[in-house]
Design a protein around this motif. Sequence first.
Motif, PDB file in Angstrom:
ATOM      1  N   ARG A 153     -30.332  -2.400  17.168  1.00  0.00           N
ATOM      2  CA  ARG A 153     -31.322  -2.779  17.986  1.00  0.00           C
ATOM      3  C   ARG A 153     -31.064  -4.036  18.585  1.00  0.00           C
ATOM      4  N   SER A 154     -30.281  -5.106  17.873  1.00  0.00           N
ATOM      5  CA  SER A 154     -30.320  -6.336  18.114  1.00  0.00           C
ATOM      6  C   SER A 154     -29.199  -6.240  19.451  1.00  0.00           C
ATOM      7  N   LYS A 155     -28.442  -5.063  19.669  1.00  0.00           N
ATOM      8  CA  LYS A 155     -27.531  -4.872  20.756  1.00  0.00           C
ATOM      9  C   LYS A 155     -28.125  -4.343  21.806  1.00  0.00           C
ATOM     10  N   GLU A 156     -29.182  -3.394  21.465  1.00  0.00           N
ATOM     11  CA  GLU A 156     -30.250  -2.882  22.379  1.00  0.00           C
ATOM     12  C   GLU A 156     -30.896  -4.102  23.257  1.00  0.00           C
ATOM     13  N   LEU A 157     -31.297  -4.949  22.357  1.00  0.00           N
ATOM     14  CA  LEU A 157     -32.066  -6.159  22.961  1.00  0.00           C
ATOM     15  C   LEU A 157     -31.275  -6.919  23.790  1.00  0.00           C
ATOM     16  N   ILE A 158     -29.950  -7.224  23.606  1.00  0.00           N
ATOM     17  CA  ILE A 158     -28.889  -7.956  24.519  1.00  0.00           C
ATOM     18  C   ILE A 158     -28.849  -6.957  25.665  1.00  0.00           C
ATOM     19  N   ALA A 159     -28.516  -5.864  25.457  1.00  0.00           N
ATOM     20  CA  ALA A 159     -28.386  -4.902  26.788  1.00  0.00           C
ATOM     21  C   ALA A 159     -29.641  -4.929  27.608  1.00  0.00           C
ATOM     22  N   SER A 160     -30.840  -4.877  27.112  1.00  0.00           N
ATOM     23  CA  SER A 160     -31.963  -4.922  27.733  1.00  0.00           C
ATOM     24  C   SER A 160     -32.005  -6.050  28.619  1.00  0.00           C
ATOM     25  N   ASN A 161     -32.189  -7.159  27.880  1.00  0.00           N
ATOM     26  CA  ASN A 161     -31.964  -8.423  28.478  1.00  0.00           C
ATOM     27  C   ASN A 161     -31.140  -8.562  29.709  1.00  0.00           C
ATOM     28  N   ALA A 162     -29.999  -8.270  29.552  1.00  0.00           N
ATOM     29  CA  ALA A 162     -29.019  -8.359  30.667  1.00  0.00           C
ATOM     30  C   ALA A 162     -29.172  -7.396  31.715  1.00  0.00           C
ATOM     31  N   ALA A 163     -29.947  -6.110  31.532  1.00  0.00           N
ATOM     32  CA  ALA A 163     -29.977  -5.344  32.418  1.00  0.00           C
ATOM     33  C   ALA A 163     -31.162  -5.872  33.505  1.00  0.00           C
ATOM     34  N   ALA A 164     -32.090  -6.409  32.811  1.00  0.00           N
ATOM     35  CA  ALA A 164     -33.430  -6.825  33.208  1.00  0.00           C
ATOM     36  C   ALA A 164     -33.235  -8.039  34.225  1.00  0.00           C
ATOM     37  N   GLU A 165     -32.033  -8.957  33.775  1.00  0.00           N
ATOM     38  CA  GLU A 165     -31.731 -10.132  34.302  1.00  0.00           C
ATOM     39  C   GLU A 165     -31.111  -9.854  35.825  1.00  0.00           C
ATOM     40  N   ILE A 166     -30.435  -8.544  35.971  1.00  0.00           N
ATOM     41  CA  ILE A 166     -29.910  -8.141  37.343  1.00  0.00           C
ATOM     42  C   ILE A 166     -30.671  -7.086  37.703  1.00  0.00           C
ATOM     43  N   GLY A 167     -31.919  -6.781  37.434  1.00  0.00           N
ATOM     44  CA  GLY A 167     -32.915  -6.052  38.238  1.00  0.00           C
ATOM     45  C   GLY A 167     -32.476  -4.230  37.771  1.00  0.00           C
ATOM     46  N   LEU A 168     -31.819  -4.161  36.642  1.00  0.00           N
ATOM     47  CA  LEU A 168     -31.934  -2.725  36.655  1.00  0.00           C
ATOM     48  C   LEU A 168     -32.721  -2.159  35.540  1.00  0.00           C
ATOM     49  N   SER A 169     -33.454  -2.826  34.833  1.00  0.00           N
ATOM     50  CA  SER A 169     -34.523  -2.479  34.053  1.00  0.00           C
ATOM     51  C   SER A 169     -35.789  -3.483  33.777  1.00  0.00           C
TER      52      SER A 169
END
Length: 120
Positions: free
Chosen positions: A57-73
């Motif tokens: 879940r910690s990696k999921e959080l990092i990926a979610s934040n990164a994807a949101a930052e570039i407008g993918l999620s």
Amino acid sequence: MYNKTENLIRSLPFWKNEIKIKAIKGGLTNQNFLVQENSKKFFVRLGDDMPEHNVSRSKELIASNAAAEIGLSPAVIYNTKGVLILEYIEGAMLSTDSVSYTHLRAHETEADLVCRLLLE
């Protein structure tokens, strides 16, 4: 919905007003909910690490934040151990019928092809 799960969601310090909770089907390693507070909707995901399935879940959080930052999620609104709250985006859930293997292959790049062939 189980009272324990509903109580957990209601007890999160994120909420400022009364909320409505609706279970969302799907999720292999987690439980998903649409939560509405006043006119605002949120996606709530409950789930813990599952090392036997490589779920971190910690990696999921990092990926979610990164994807949101570039407008993918959607943006991450709140998180704590076992809980992730995201902006809710109206839309249809994808299924195997809506995204076929043939459709995916039609958009495959050379790099995708190499990766796919190495994994097959």
